[in-house]
Write an enzyme that holds these catalytic residues in place. Structure first.
Site, PDB file in Angstrom:
ATOM      1  N   ARG A 219       0.851  -1.176   0.000  1.00  0.00           N
ATOM      2  CA  ARG A 219       0.000   0.000   0.000  1.00  0.00           C
ATOM      3  C   ARG A 219       0.894   1.234   0.000  1.00  0.00           C
ATOM      4  NH1 ARG A 219      -3.167  -3.145  -1.420  1.00  0.00           N
ATOM      5  NH2 ARG A 219      -5.289  -3.564  -0.626  1.00  0.00           N
ATOM      6  N   ASP A 242       3.857  -0.036  -7.454  1.00  0.00           N
ATOM      7  CA  ASP A 242       2.518  -0.307  -7.981  1.00  0.00           C
ATOM      8  C   ASP A 242       1.483   0.472  -7.187  1.00  0.00           C
ATOM      9  OD1 ASP A 242       0.675  -1.699  -9.732  1.00  0.00           O
ATOM     10  OD2 ASP A 242       0.036  -2.813  -7.959  1.00  0.00           O
ATOM     11  N   GLU A 247      -2.560   8.404  -3.949  1.00  0.00           N
ATOM     12  CA  GLU A 247      -3.003   7.511  -5.015  1.00  0.00           C
ATOM     13  C   GLU A 247      -4.432   7.881  -5.408  1.00  0.00           C
ATOM     14  OE1 GLU A 247      -3.989   2.826  -5.318  1.00  0.00           O
ATOM     15  OE2 GLU A 247      -1.951   3.263  -4.658  1.00  0.00           O
ATOM     16  N   HIS A 266      -1.527   0.565  -9.625  1.00  0.00           N
ATOM     17  CA  HIS A 266      -2.148  -0.405  -8.710  1.00  0.00           C
ATOM     18  C   HIS A 266      -2.775  -1.564  -9.489  1.00  0.00           C
ATOM     19  CE1 HIS A 266      -3.946  -0.645  -4.400  1.00  0.00           C
ATOM     20  NE2 HIS A 266      -3.700  -1.854  -4.878  1.00  0.00           N
ATOM     21  N   ALA A 268      -1.029  -4.765  -9.911  1.00  0.00           N
ATOM     22  CA  ALA A 268      -0.292  -6.022  -9.718  1.00  0.00           C
ATOM     23  C   ALA A 268      -1.210  -7.237  -9.738  1.00  0.00           C
ATOM     24  CB  ALA A 268       0.495  -5.970  -8.412  1.00  0.00           C
TER      25      ALA A 268
END
Length: 303
Positions: A219, A242, A247, A266, A268
């Site tokens: 995160r 990622d 974000e 984000h 993955a």
């Protein structure tokens, strides 16, 4: 006895229809709940916790929230008292480990530079780094960490795992100050909790040797972004992210343009078949609940 499970899509209806003792009912997270919500014991969220929280008061019999994600921090402040929370651990480990391998190899082999040359129409040979012989520290010894360690092994790396506490071949998080200076690649695969928020700070990053690489597939808030910028901007460290904080990453953010930083949005776990695998885990967890057992992926406190 049959229990009612609220599911957010037709995939969920199909998957849960195969579980004995379950009656799946479709709902729309952005509309009124079906009448069956009053009888529902299990909810599979189809939206963020904050969006669904107001609707929970219409589910007086709710006993279990079964997530389709591995992360559960979204529900930390809104989980009703007495309601169990189970994650989808095991559904996304392989795809997340694949992303880590792709990101690390891309940075090691400087694929970004070669692709930039390709777009210029320039044949630009050069020598790159290699993953062979690297010392890889995996911070997070759960499903994703184990999946990653298995994939790293054929690349002749030396992998060490770090968990909350030491056990077997896993080092404890208290050993990080001694482990970081002896690591070329540090991969973050931890959940976001009060203990991990901002864990990767100035002290953590300064301990990674020059030329080292930080990989974040957990995160964004696990990493202090300002501290990270102080190490990647001059090129002392490389980073594959990622997840970011903030974000989504704003268009003008400096992380976008640094040549030693790889950023993906984000994704993955965003691979073909992910939904099917998520519902397979969810169905297994709910089947345990129907049989009077506790789900294996039950969240205890902050994990």
């Amino acid at each position: 006895m049959t229990i009612t499970v609220l599911v957010p899509d037709d995939d969920g209806v199909r998957a849960l229809s195969e579980v004995d003792g379950v009656c799946p009912v479709r709902y729309a997270h952005d509309g009124p709940l079906p009448d069956a919500a009053a009888e529902a014991e299990v909810l599979i969220p189809g939206a963020r916790a904050a969006q669904l929280a107001p609707a929970l008061r219409w589910m007086p019999r709710l006993r279990l929230i079964q997530l389709l994600s591995a992360g559960a921090e979204d529900w930390a402040d809104v989980l009703p008292s007495g309601v169990l929370l189970s994650t989808c651990r095991g559904a996304h480990g392989a795809s997340t480990a694949e992303w880590v391998m792709a990101a690390v190899l891309s940075l090691c082999r400087d694929l970004g530079r070669f692709d930039a040359a390709r777009r210029r129409g320039a044949w630009s040979p050069g020598t790159t780094d290699t993953l062979q012989g690297k010392r890889v520290l995996v911070v997070g010894a759960g499903d994703v960490g184990r999946q990653l360690a298995r994939r790293l092994d054929p690349f002749d790396t030396r992998v060490r795992m770090v968990g909350l506490t030491a056990r077997g071949d896993v080092h404890g998080v208290d050993e990080l100050p001694a482990l970081l200076p002896d690591s070329d690649v540090v991969v973050l695969l931890v959940p976001l909790t009060s203990r991990t928020r901002g864990m990767v700070d100035e002290t953590f990053l300064a301990a990674i040797p020059d030329g080292g690489m930080l990989v974040n597939a957990s995160r964004g808030a696990v990493v202090d972004t300002a501290a990270l910028l102080r190490h990647v901007t001059p090129g002392r460290l490389r980073a594959a992210l990622d997840v970011t904080d903030p974000e989504p990453l704003p268009p003008e953010h400096p992380l976008w343009t640094l040549p030693n930083v790889l950023v993906t949005p984000h994704v993955a776990g965003a691979v073909h078949g992910a939904r099917r695998r998520s519902y397979a885990v969810a169905a297994t967890e709910i089947a345990r609940y129907v049989q009077g057992e506790l789900p294996e992926n039950l969240v205890h406190g902050e994990y």
